[in-house]
Design an enzyme around this catalytic site. Structure first.
Site, PDB file in Angstrom:
ATOM      1  N   GLU A 129      -7.606   1.676  15.538  1.00  0.00           N
ATOM      2  CA  GLU A 129      -7.500   1.355  14.085  1.00  0.00           C
ATOM      3  C   GLU A 129      -8.011   0.137  13.531  1.00  0.00           C
ATOM      4  O   GLU A 129      -7.150  -0.969  13.408  1.00  0.00           O
ATOM      5  CB  GLU A 129      -5.756   1.493  13.794  1.00  0.00           C
ATOM      6  CG  GLU A 129      -5.262   2.775  13.972  1.00  0.00           C
ATOM      7  CD  GLU A 129      -3.780   2.876  14.103  1.00  0.00           C
ATOM      8  OE1 GLU A 129      -3.257   3.499  13.568  1.00  0.00           O
ATOM      9  OE2 GLU A 129      -2.982   1.911  14.398  1.00  0.00           O
TER      10      GLU A 129
HETATM   11  C1  ACM Z   1      -2.463   4.493  18.274  1.00  0.00           C
HETATM   12  O1  ACM Z   1      -1.630   5.096  18.252  1.00  0.00           O
HETATM   13  N1  ACM Z   1      -2.729   3.571  17.284  1.00  0.00           N
HETATM   14  C2  ACM Z   1      -3.221   4.217  19.559  1.00  0.00           C
END
Ligand code: ACM
Length: 701
Positions: A330
């Protein structure tokens, strides 16, 4: 396949044993063979024989051939657990030297690796006869796994406690079987981690993936950069001594500890003390909400890499595992896009976009870590051709990362489908298999790169008080998927064994069952807690990301409500649903089922009178009122449906519509909770009206 070709040689002696023995229940999903045996994960090969070895006063185990302190301690823990479970009296040490009288002989033939790794042999053979049991393994890891199996065989059997005569040969299907614990969104004190390590050992998991830094907290003491934990943790961090103690505790149980310091995103807590690491101007504060936050590490600055090199050099001393998790998930890159210096750097370095910059950052990290003899694990976003071989990709957004990595000859582990925070039933996690779906199309050489997987306990909505109930016993289903043959898939039998596992897990100190009562008592105050338990019994928290979607939470919000106390999976609803279906399949014959359904409905109809007078007096319980009303209404619908089925007079027209509306209302979330018996009552109603059943939801209810 049970093991990849590149791992076969490690297990050859045990494979040989596996094939030489008669084909008892080798890798077969044979519930009949499991009847009465509460082994979880189910072993590779089980041959049940006649007879038993009694467990009585004076039970003790001896270690022969190779021994070491962790084996001695493991045997001591086994004896203590047997004593507590069965009431046998532990003998003083001097009375246990006699090998001949030992009931359990543990024969380990050699030492394990100094630092446990995934190539290490974990197989064992356990043979129990009337007088004695023998556990054989070539490594301490095999012994540790076999001791847990032995413990799962010690049960009351009518003549006291005993272990059935049996021959077990066991070898894991995957070498990487993990649990991620996020200690950042909510703080998890050392004792919480330790009791979960005991739970992991009980189901033969072998990797604790410890998520230690996030926007919401930096959880490790750094002596080199003390503002990391001093300013980034609200005082909730592990001292270096505590980290060492936990790593040792894990090793004693055959569990590797892989730290995750997530970067370049999910890093706000670092920047509170060291804003110069960030890509945008500070000041920064610890994150109190969650999701994908904007602050990223400055991937274009020498300062960042110098800091990380020193920081990692300090930390590798605490975490001996050969792997190091760099996170990498992310990374929207906005802060990079907004920084002209970083943009110029990207042009100079010929980095086309944020992915290229992240790959540059990861290559730098890989070099730093290589100097410390560490290989990288990262979330599937890090997959990039420029990364060195030897990294492990953790697939969370789907199976694509897993499959692509394996095709490219990179190791990979699966977490997609195993997010415990999604509050899905054990059966759903059980159906996930790292070698299924697109991975099934890989050739055996490619499949051998898939090392296993990890259950993930993200902690946005769990506290130290509730985390056990979110992890256990559901993680047992994932542990079995990772250890046992792919053909072991019987869900009914899984639930039967999870029930026993739950009790075993309480024995090691987990609070997954008992915490609810504490929490409900706190909610109830001086009122009786039983009606609240009856209510909570048929509820489950909302699924997936529905809870965060309410938008009113921060990391400072107490997790102290009915939704927090309520367990992820309602076994009452499961039993009710199955009973309703049996009854509907045979309305005239299933007398006991009819009775059970009626008793449940009557109990739920009574709940308003038990709870209504009090709910409004308890601020935290007021939100339960619509649930109680909806459940009682549902119960009344169920009763009407039963009467209609018995009299043969179906509800019709407006009456039917009104009853259906009650069911529909009860299906909607209230107070972030779902009434899990609503679908079954809906089926009862439809059957009474002569209608086809509504399709089942994802939970199969
Ligand atoms: C994640 O769940 N952002 C690895």
């Amino acid at each position: 396949m049970s093991t990849g070709p590149n791992r076969l040689h490690l297990f050859r002696p045990f494979l040989l044993a596996l094939f030489l023995l008669p084909p008892a229940v080798q890798g077969q999903d044979d519930p009949a063979a499991r009847a009465g045996l509460d082994l979880l994960p189910w072993p590779s090969r089980v041959e049940l024989r006649t007879g038993r070895m009694p467990i009585d006063g004076g039970f003790y185990a001896v270690l022969i051939e190779y021994t070491e302190p962790r084996l001695e301690q493991a045997v001591k823990r086994l004896e203590e657990r047997i004593a507590v479970r069965t009431g046998t009296i532990l003998l003083p040490d001097r009375n246990r030297a006699d090998r001949v009288r030992a009931r359990l002989v543990v024969r380990c033939t050699g030492p394990g690796e100094l630092v446990q790794n995934w190539r290490e042999n974990e197989s064992y053979r356990l043979t129990v006869e009337a007088e004695r049991a023998i556990l054989r393994a070539s490594t301490p890891l095999g012994v540790l796994r076999g001791l847990e199996t032995f413990l799962q065989l010690v049960r009351p059997d009518g003549e006291g406690f005993g272990v059935p005569a049996i021959d077990i040969v066991d070898i894991p299907r995957f070498p990487w079987r993990g649990l991620l614990i996020d200690a950042c969104r909510h703080w998890m004190p050392p004792e919480t981690i330790k009791r979960n390590l005991d739970g992991m050992a009980a189901v033969k998991l072998n990797v604790l993936h410890w998520h230690l830094s996030e926007d919401q907290g930096f959880r490790v003491e750094s002596r080199l950069y003390p503002k990391l934990h001093e300013l980034g943790s609200d005082g909730n961090y592990y001292t270096q001594e505590q980290i060492r103690e936990i790593v040792d505790y894990a090793r004693d149980r055959g569990i590797r500890v892989i730290p995750e310091f997530d970067m370049p995103g999910h890093t706000t807590a670092w920047f509170v003390g060291y804003p110069e690491l960030a890509s945008g101007p500070g000041p920064y504060e610890i994150g109190r909400t969650w999701g994908v936050m904007k602050p990223h590490m400055d991937a274009a600055s020498k300062t960042t890499y110098t800091f990380l090199r020193r920081f990692i050099a300090e930390m590798v001393d605490l975490f001996p595992d050969a792997y190091w998790h760099i996170g990498g998930d992310e990374v929207p890159g906005d802060q990079w896009a907004e920084n002209p210096r970083i943009q110029t750097f990207m042009v100079d370095q010929d980095l086309a976009d944020k992915h290229a910059l992240q790959a540059y950052f990861n290559q730098k990290l890989a070099k730093i870590l290589a100097r410390e003899n560490r290989s990288i694990v990262g979330w599937d976003e890090i997959l990039h051709p420029d990364l060195p071989p030897g990294i492990v990709i953790q697939s969370w957004r789907g199976m694509e990362g897993l499959v692509q990595a394996a095709r490219e000859g990179r190791h990979a582990i699966l977490s997609n489908g195993w997010y415990l925070d999604h509050i899905q039933p054990a059966a759903r996690h059980y159906r996930v298999d790292p070698l299924s779906g697109p991975a099934a199309a890989l050739n055996p050489q490619e499949q051998a790169f898939i090392l296993g997987g990890e259950a993930c306990m993200w902690s946005e909505f769990v506290s130290a008080e509730t985390i056990d109930s979110r992890i256990w016993p559901r993680t047992g289903a994932i542990a079995e998927r990772l250890w046992s043959a792919a053909s072991v898939t019987d869900e009914e039998d899984l639930y039967r064994r999870l029930d026993t596992l739950s009790r075993d897990l309480e024995e090691v100190g987990l609070t997954h069952l008992t915490a609810r009562r504490f929490m409900l008592r706190r909610l109830a105050g001086d009122l009786p807690v039983e009606p609240l338990e009856a209510l909570s019994d048929v509820l489950e928290p909302v699924k997936g990301y529905q809870r965060p979607a309410t938008g009113s939470y921060t990391s400072l919000t107490p997790l102290n409500r009915l939704v927090d106390a309520t367990r992820p999976e309602s076994l009452t609803a499961r039993a009710f649903s199955q009973t309703v279906d049996r009854f509907l399949a045979d309305p005239d014959g299933a007398v006991a089922d009819r009775l059970f359904v009626g008793v449940c409905l009557a109990e739920w109809q009574e709940l308003p009178s038990a709870l209504y007078p009090h709910l409004q007096e308890r601020a935290l319980l007021a939100e339960a009122e619509p649930l109680v009303r909806a459940l009682a209404g549902l119960a009344a619908v169920g009763q009407e449906a039963l009467v209609a089925l018995e009299t043969g007079i179906p509800p019709e027209g407006e009456d039917l519509a009104a009853l259906q509306e009650v069911v529909e209302t009860a299906r909607r979330p209230q107070a972030e909770l779902l009434i899990m018996v609503a679908p079954a009552v809906g089926r009862l109603l439809n059957a009474s009206a002569g209608r086809p059943p509504r399709p089942r939801g994802p939970a199969g209810r």
